[in-house]
Every structure is written in C-alpha cells, then in structure tokens.
Design a protein around this motif. Structure first.
Motif, PDB file in Angstrom:
ATOM      1  N   ASP A 171      45.358  49.097  36.459  1.00  0.00           N
ATOM      2  CA  ASP A 171      44.679  48.421  35.365  1.00  0.00           C
ATOM      3  C   ASP A 171      43.893  47.240  35.913  1.00  0.00           C
ATOM      4  O   ASP A 171      44.100  46.820  37.053  1.00  0.00           O
ATOM      5  N   PRO A 172      42.971  46.679  35.122  1.00  0.00           N
ATOM      6  CA  PRO A 172      42.116  45.597  35.632  1.00  0.00           C
ATOM      7  C   PRO A 172      42.889  44.428  36.223  1.00  0.00           C
ATOM      8  O   PRO A 172      42.437  43.807  37.187  1.00  0.00           O
ATOM      9  N   ALA A 173      44.062  44.121  35.678  1.00  0.00           N
ATOM     10  CA  ALA A 173      44.833  42.987  36.174  1.00  0.00           C
ATOM     11  C   ALA A 173      45.291  43.199  37.608  1.00  0.00           C
ATOM     12  O   ALA A 173      45.516  42.235  38.341  1.00  0.00           O
ATOM     13  N   LEU A 174      45.430  44.455  38.033  1.00  0.00           N
ATOM     14  CA  LEU A 174      45.838  44.745  39.403  1.00  0.00           C
ATOM     15  C   LEU A 174      44.651  45.008  40.313  1.00  0.00           C
ATOM     16  O   LEU A 174      44.666  44.638  41.489  1.00  0.00           O
ATOM     17  N   VAL A 175      43.633  45.676  39.799  1.00  0.00           N
ATOM     18  CA  VAL A 175      42.499  46.033  40.633  1.00  0.00           C
ATOM     19  C   VAL A 175      41.612  44.830  40.927  1.00  0.00           C
ATOM     20  O   VAL A 175      41.086  44.689  42.044  1.00  0.00           O
ATOM     21  N   ARG A 176      41.452  43.951  39.977  1.00  0.00           N
ATOM     22  CA  ARG A 176      40.545  42.812  40.168  1.00  0.00           C
ATOM     23  C   ARG A 176      40.908  41.980  41.394  1.00  0.00           C
ATOM     24  O   ARG A 176      40.014  41.620  42.184  1.00  0.00           O
ATOM     25  N   PRO A 177      42.187  41.639  41.635  1.00  0.00           N
ATOM     26  CA  PRO A 177      42.474  40.864  42.853  1.00  0.00           C
ATOM     27  C   PRO A 177      42.166  41.626  44.142  1.00  0.00           C
ATOM     28  O   PRO A 177      41.754  41.020  45.131  1.00  0.00           O
ATOM     29  N   LEU A 178      42.357  42.947  44.148  1.00  0.00           N
ATOM     30  CA  LEU A 178      41.997  43.733  45.332  1.00  0.00           C
ATOM     31  C   LEU A 178      40.507  43.608  45.635  1.00  0.00           C
ATOM     32  O   LEU A 178      40.099  43.391  46.781  1.00  0.00           O
ATOM     33  N   LEU A 179      39.690  43.746  44.586  1.00  0.00           N
ATOM     34  CA  LEU A 179      38.247  43.684  44.766  1.00  0.00           C
ATOM     35  C   LEU A 179      37.809  42.292  45.195  1.00  0.00           C
ATOM     36  O   LEU A 179      36.920  42.137  46.034  1.00  0.00           O
ATOM     37  N   ALA A 180      38.442  41.276  44.619  1.00  0.00           N
ATOM     38  CA  ALA A 180      38.077  39.898  44.962  1.00  0.00           C
ATOM     39  C   ALA A 180      38.403  39.600  46.423  1.00  0.00           C
ATOM     40  O   ALA A 180      37.605  38.983  47.138  1.00  0.00           O
ATOM     41  N   VAL A 181      39.557  40.047  46.899  1.00  0.00           N
ATOM     42  CA  VAL A 181      39.945  39.791  48.284  1.00  0.00           C
ATOM     43  C   VAL A 181      39.018  40.542  49.235  1.00  0.00           C
ATOM     44  O   VAL A 181      38.587  40.007  50.264  1.00  0.00           O
ATOM     45  N   ALA A 182      38.686  41.800  48.920  1.00  0.00           N
ATOM     46  CA  ALA A 182      37.818  42.591  49.795  1.00  0.00           C
ATOM     47  C   ALA A 182      36.457  41.940  49.959  1.00  0.00           C
ATOM     48  O   ALA A 182      35.954  41.784  51.077  1.00  0.00           O
ATOM     49  N   SER A 183      35.840  41.542  48.854  1.00  0.00           N
ATOM     50  CA  SER A 183      34.511  40.956  48.943  1.00  0.00           C
ATOM     51  C   SER A 183      34.550  39.557  49.548  1.00  0.00           C
ATOM     52  O   SER A 183      33.620  39.150  50.241  1.00  0.00           O
ATOM     53  N   ASP A 184      35.645  38.817  49.328  1.00  0.00           N
ATOM     54  CA  ASP A 184      35.743  37.471  49.896  1.00  0.00           C
ATOM     55  C   ASP A 184      35.886  37.524  51.405  1.00  0.00           C
ATOM     56  O   ASP A 184      35.272  36.735  52.131  1.00  0.00           O
ATOM     57  N   ARG A 185      36.662  38.469  51.918  1.00  0.00           N
ATOM     58  CA  ARG A 185      36.873  38.558  53.363  1.00  0.00           C
ATOM     59  C   ARG A 185      35.586  38.921  54.099  1.00  0.00           C
ATOM     60  O   ARG A 185      35.377  38.528  55.243  1.00  0.00           O
TER      61      ARG A 185
END
Length: 299
Positions: free
Chosen positions: A244-258
């Motif tokens: 769900d968005p609550a779990l996927v959003r942090p994955l996407l944020a970490v990937a793009s931030d790194r």
C-alpha cells in the motif's frame, strides 16, 4: 543480386556494421550500437545472433534484422532497417518472412515487437507483415522526493537482488505479462546489478523495490536501460505482501534520494499487480508502447 543470410555467433561485428550502414540519412540511428552492446544484449535480453539476419548487395550489407529469443515463450524483434538506397524493394519484408519461417520450424512460434505509439511507419510495416496489436504498455515516472518527513523510511533496508527475485510474488509473474526488459528472465539475467530495497517484518518482505542505477556516457540502448547520469532510475519491479502507499512511498523516497534522480517505470502492462495503483504512489503516466504479436508461419 541480393543475398540474405542468418548470422553466426562470430558475426557480431557484421551485425553492428550492417546496423551502422543501414541507419543513415533520414533514417538516423535510433540508438548507438557497438560490439560490446551486442554482447550485453545477448546476456541481458537473450539476443541470439542466429535470429539476426543481414541482407547483402554484393559484399555490402544493405539490410539488417536484430531479434531476441526466449525459449519456449517468444521471439522479440528489436530492429529492422534497410539502407535508404535500397528501401521499398521488399528487403525488410523478406527478412521478416524468413525469420517467421525459421521460428515456425525451430520455435518458439510466438513473435513479438514493441513499438512506440507514435512510430506510425514502424507500426504500418509490422501490420503489413501480419502482426496484430496484443496490448498497450505505459511508461510511468515519479519525481524525486526527500525522505525527510516520509513515514517509514527508517524501516527501509538494502537487500540483495537475489533475495527479491526469489520471492513468491516475483516468481509468479508470467514472463509475457511484463515488457521484455522488465520480464522476470530479464531481471534474473542482470544478476547482481539491480539494487534492492525492502521493508521487512517477521512475516517476510512487506514491500520491496528493485531498480537499476548504473550509468553509461553514451545514449541508452533500448532494453539495456543504462541511463546517462541525471536521467531517471529504472524501477524494475515493485512487490510485497501489502504494497500500500504507506509502505511503497518510503521505498521510492529512499531510492531517489540515494541517487539524486527520479524514478522511471517503463512499459507497464495493464495486468501487472500494481498497475492500477501507481498513481497512488505518485507515479504519472507518460509515453505508450504498442506490443504486437504474430504467429510464425512456415513457407
């Protein structure tokens, strides 16, 4: 007199030379191709030189067909080109007919091609060769997001790609329900090159992401997905028990931030598990690709 022949394993330089010769003038090269690129296409996308053909006028290559093959599923035509001085003489059609006849005997008999929606010329050619529309694939992109303030980023950890491709939800994906470049076999072919991120509990991976971040100074080849620095990361797969968005959003944020780059999820098939929810995760639809199919026919 024109001669045609399928290629051997030692014909990679010939295929590259034919590609360079045929994509000139108004038909400028759609992407750069080198011997090293061809070898990578073989490893990553299952390109077979035996599925490639070169047409000759005397000693000079005047036409080229490049194709990949995954037994027992399908073949994928990557590129067909004819030198401008020899176009509209049936050479491209002859090469496609020859490949179809070969696949009818050797299999797999299903033949695919993925074309940009706006490639009207290419679409007319393959339709004339008997290909029919199979499905529509859509590119999705997501702007980068700073992880600060995103709930759950502290739960995200790096995971080896081998751990993620062994997940049940990854292994259960039918090969043809993903575009060729993100099909399970393509991801497995990449071995340890993709980067994995996941949120895990004692129940296993609740949500996970596989992406590529390697870069290439040259223009990217289709299906190799090596973006020049600064271009979007290619997200290969999203999955998990409760994505769900609550779990996927942090994955996407970490990937793009790194990486400092936004994410790009190419050629999403409508049957993919998360296809209908990508906009909930902040992705936006973009270019569309039409995938065509044809059943190989004997001569």
């Amino acid at each position: 007199m024109t001669a045609y022949r399928f290629c051997r394993s030692d014909d990679v330089p010939l295929i590259v030379d034919a590609y360079e010769r045929c994509n000139v003038g108004s038909g400028a090269r759609p992407w750069k191709l080198t011997v090293d690129h061809m070898k990578r296409l073989g490893r990553e996308m299952n390109l077979w030189t035996s599925s490639c053909m070169v047409a000759f006028e005397g000693p000079d290559p005047i036409g080229v067909l490049i194709a990949a093959k995954r037994e027992p599923l399908a073949s994928l035509v990557l590129h067909v080109a004819v030198h401008p001085d020899h176009r509209r003489q049936g050479h491209a059609r002859h090469m496609m007919t020859s490949l179809s006849q070969k696949m009818a005997i050797l299999e797999p008999t299903l033949m695919l091609v993925e074309l940009p929606e706006d490639d009207a010329l290419g679409r007319r050619f393959f339709e004339a060769c008997g290909f029919t529309e199979r499905d529509v694939l859509t590119d999705y992109s997501r702007a980068g997001e700073a992880p600060s303030g995103v709930p759950g980023v502290d739960l995200v950890a790096g995971v080896a790609a081998s751990e993620l491709v062994s997940q049940t939800d990854f292994k259960a994906v039918p090969e043809l329900d993903r575009c060729w470049q993100r099909a399970p076999q393509s991801v497995r072919n990449l071995r340890d090159r993709p980067h994995g991120l996941a949120i895990a509990t004692d129940r296993g991976f609740e949500a996970w992401l596989l992406h590529r971040s390697d870069s290439d100074a040259e223009a990217p080849l289709p299906f190799l997905a090596d973006p020049p620095a600064g271009t979007p990361l290619e997200a290969l797969a999203l999955g998990g028990k409760m994505p769900d968005p609550a779990l996927v959003r942090p994955l996407l944020a970490v990937a793009s931030d790194r990486s400092g780059r936004p994410l790009h999820l190419p050629r999403v098939h409508p049957s993919e598990a998360l296809a209908g929810r990508l906009e909930d995760y902040g992705f936006r639809p973009g270019a569309r690709t039409i995938r065509y199919e044809s059943e190989a026919a004997p001569g």
